[in-house]
Write a protein that holds these residues in place. Structure first.
Motif, mmCIF file in Angstrom:
data_model
loop_
_atom_site.group_PDB
_atom_site.id
_atom_site.type_symbol
_atom_site.label_atom_id
_atom_site.label_comp_id
_atom_site.label_asym_id
_atom_site.label_seq_id
_atom_site.Cartn_x
_atom_site.Cartn_y
_atom_site.Cartn_z
ATOM 1 N N GLY A 55 0.789 -1.227 0.000
ATOM 2 C CA GLY A 55 0.000 0.000 0.000
ATOM 3 C C GLY A 55 0.822 1.278 0.000
ATOM 4 O O GLY A 55 0.263 2.371 0.025
ATOM 5 N N LYS A 56 2.136 1.166 -0.048
ATOM 6 C CA LYS A 56 2.994 2.361 -0.039
ATOM 7 C C LYS A 56 3.460 2.682 -1.459
ATOM 8 O O LYS A 56 3.663 1.789 -2.283
ATOM 9 C CB LYS A 56 4.200 2.129 0.865
ATOM 10 C CG LYS A 56 3.833 1.903 2.317
ATOM 11 C CD LYS A 56 4.990 2.242 3.206
ATOM 12 C CE LYS A 56 4.722 1.924 4.647
ATOM 13 N NZ LYS A 56 3.787 2.718 5.317
ATOM 14 N N SER A 57 3.650 3.958 -1.707
ATOM 15 C CA SER A 57 4.151 4.387 -3.015
ATOM 16 C C SER A 57 5.635 4.043 -3.136
ATOM 17 O O SER A 57 6.314 3.764 -2.146
ATOM 18 C CB SER A 57 3.980 5.904 -3.170
ATOM 19 O OG SER A 57 4.866 6.585 -2.299
ATOM 20 N N ARG A 58 6.111 4.088 -4.352
ATOM 21 C CA ARG A 58 7.544 3.846 -4.596
ATOM 22 C C ARG A 58 8.395 4.835 -3.802
ATOM 23 O O ARG A 58 9.405 4.453 -3.209
ATOM 24 C CB ARG A 58 7.816 3.963 -6.095
ATOM 25 C CG ARG A 58 9.236 3.705 -6.475
ATOM 26 C CD ARG A 58 9.396 3.764 -7.983
ATOM 27 N NE ARG A 58 10.792 3.618 -8.322
ATOM 28 C CZ ARG A 58 11.290 3.941 -9.484
ATOM 29 N NH1 ARG A 58 10.514 4.412 -10.434
ATOM 30 N NH2 ARG A 58 12.570 3.789 -9.719
ATOM 31 N N LEU A 59 7.976 6.074 -3.774
ATOM 32 C CA LEU A 59 8.714 7.098 -3.045
ATOM 33 C C LEU A 59 8.744 6.796 -1.547
ATOM 34 O O LEU A 59 9.791 6.895 -0.903
ATOM 35 C CB LEU A 59 8.094 8.478 -3.300
ATOM 36 C CG LEU A 59 8.776 9.659 -2.616
ATOM 37 C CD1 LEU A 59 10.234 9.777 -3.036
ATOM 38 C CD2 LEU A 59 8.025 10.941 -2.933
ATOM 39 N N ASP A 60 7.614 6.412 -0.981
ATOM 40 C CA ASP A 60 7.566 6.089 0.445
ATOM 41 C C ASP A 60 8.439 4.875 0.778
ATOM 42 O O ASP A 60 9.061 4.817 1.839
ATOM 43 C CB ASP A 60 6.133 5.847 0.903
ATOM 44 C CG ASP A 60 5.335 7.134 1.000
ATOM 45 O OD1 ASP A 60 5.959 8.220 1.123
ATOM 46 O OD2 ASP A 60 4.093 7.059 0.948
ATOM 47 N N ARG A 61 8.495 3.914 -0.122
ATOM 48 C CA ARG A 61 9.347 2.744 0.093
ATOM 49 C C ARG A 61 10.818 3.150 0.121
ATOM 50 O O ARG A 61 11.581 2.722 0.989
ATOM 51 C CB ARG A 61 9.109 1.705 -1.012
ATOM 52 C CG ARG A 61 7.721 1.128 -0.990
ATOM 53 C CD ARG A 61 7.430 0.313 -2.215
ATOM 54 N NE ARG A 61 6.029 -0.121 -2.207
ATOM 55 C CZ ARG A 61 5.528 -1.028 -3.010
ATOM 56 N NH1 ARG A 61 6.300 -1.618 -3.910
ATOM 57 N NH2 ARG A 61 4.268 -1.364 -2.930
ATOM 58 N N HIS A 62 11.209 3.987 -0.825
ATOM 59 C CA HIS A 62 12.589 4.464 -0.875
ATOM 60 C C HIS A 62 12.921 5.289 0.361
ATOM 61 O O HIS A 62 14.012 5.147 0.919
ATOM 62 C CB HIS A 62 12.823 5.280 -2.151
ATOM 63 C CG HIS A 62 12.969 4.430 -3.368
ATOM 64 N ND1 HIS A 62 14.065 4.478 -4.195
ATOM 65 C CD2 HIS A 62 12.158 3.491 -3.903
ATOM 66 C CE1 HIS A 62 13.923 3.618 -5.185
ATOM 67 N NE2 HIS A 62 12.771 3.014 -5.022
ATOM 68 N N ARG A 63 12.005 6.129 0.758
ATOM 69 C CA ARG A 63 12.238 6.944 1.956
ATOM 70 C C ARG A 63 12.433 6.060 3.188
ATOM 71 O O ARG A 63 13.287 6.338 4.038
ATOM 72 C CB ARG A 63 11.080 7.905 2.186
ATOM 73 C CG ARG A 63 11.093 9.080 1.252
ATOM 74 C CD ARG A 63 9.913 9.993 1.499
ATOM 75 N NE ARG A 63 10.008 11.178 0.655
ATOM 76 C CZ ARG A 63 8.982 11.935 0.336
ATOM 77 N NH1 ARG A 63 7.763 11.637 0.778
ATOM 78 N NH2 ARG A 63 9.150 12.992 -0.427
ATOM 79 N N ALA A 64 11.658 4.995 3.301
ATOM 80 C CA ALA A 64 11.768 4.096 4.453
ATOM 81 C C ALA A 64 13.140 3.419 4.478
ATOM 82 O O ALA A 64 13.793 3.357 5.531
ATOM 83 C CB ALA A 64 10.654 3.048 4.413
ATOM 84 N N ALA A 67 15.865 6.039 5.248
ATOM 85 C CA ALA A 67 15.859 6.432 6.662
ATOM 86 C C ALA A 67 16.551 5.376 7.524
ATOM 87 O O ALA A 67 17.333 5.710 8.420
ATOM 88 C CB ALA A 67 14.430 6.657 7.139
ATOM 89 N N LEU A 68 16.278 4.113 7.242
ATOM 90 C CA LEU A 68 16.913 3.038 8.009
ATOM 91 C C LEU A 68 18.420 2.991 7.776
ATOM 92 O O LEU A 68 19.186 2.653 8.682
ATOM 93 C CB LEU A 68 16.295 1.693 7.644
ATOM 94 C CG LEU A 68 14.877 1.450 8.150
ATOM 95 C CD1 LEU A 68 14.300 0.193 7.517
ATOM 96 C CD2 LEU A 68 14.861 1.343 9.673
ATOM 97 N N LEU A 69 18.834 3.325 6.571
ATOM 98 C CA LEU A 69 20.252 3.232 6.226
ATOM 99 C C LEU A 69 20.990 4.573 6.312
ATOM 100 O O LEU A 69 22.138 4.678 5.888
ATOM 101 C CB LEU A 69 20.401 2.622 4.832
ATOM 102 C CG LEU A 69 19.820 1.211 4.698
ATOM 103 C CD1 LEU A 69 20.015 0.680 3.292
ATOM 104 C CD2 LEU A 69 20.426 0.268 5.730
ATOM 105 N N LYS A 70 20.359 5.574 6.892
ATOM 106 C CA LYS A 70 20.989 6.888 7.035
ATOM 107 C C LYS A 70 22.358 6.821 7.713
ATOM 108 O O LYS A 70 23.298 7.486 7.264
ATOM 109 C CB LYS A 70 20.073 7.850 7.780
ATOM 110 C CG LYS A 70 20.614 9.281 7.830
ATOM 111 C CD LYS A 70 19.639 10.226 8.464
ATOM 112 C CE LYS A 70 20.058 11.671 8.415
ATOM 113 N NZ LYS A 70 21.442 11.989 8.633
#
Length: 93
Positions: A55-64, A67-70
């Motif tokens: 249910g998440k957009s491609r952009l939201d997936r990339h952001r997630a 963020a985890l790999l920051k």
């Protein structure tokens, strides 16, 4: 622990993926900048299938993932390619 191993552990711990592949593509980028020789872990590709992406957009997936790999990006990971899908979605890999 290698950068690749830390990325895998972080994504497994936080996203419980059904499939996960972390590919070191650093050798393909030697010479793109003076300090990138292709010998370090500077360029990674993440291929991940996780229920967390449903249910998440491609952009939201990339952001997630970003963020985890920051911490890895802040520590010198130069490039991160992300191919993220939810279970049941078609992938090219």
């Amino acid at each position: 622990m290698t950068v690749r191993a830390r990325i895998e552990a972080t994504l497994r711990d936080n996203l419980s993926p059904d499939r996960l592949e972390v590919i070191d593509e650093s050798q393909h980028h030697a010479g793109h900048q003076p300090d990138i020789t292709g010998t370090g872990e500077t360029h990674m590709r993440v291929r991940i299938v996780s229920p967390a992406f449903a249910g998440k957009s491609r952009l939201d997936r990339h952001r997630a993932v970003n963020a985890l790999l920051k911490p890895e990006l802040d520590a010198g990971l130069h490039a991160l390619a992300v191919e993220a899908a939810a279970p049941g979605e078609a992938t090219r890999w």
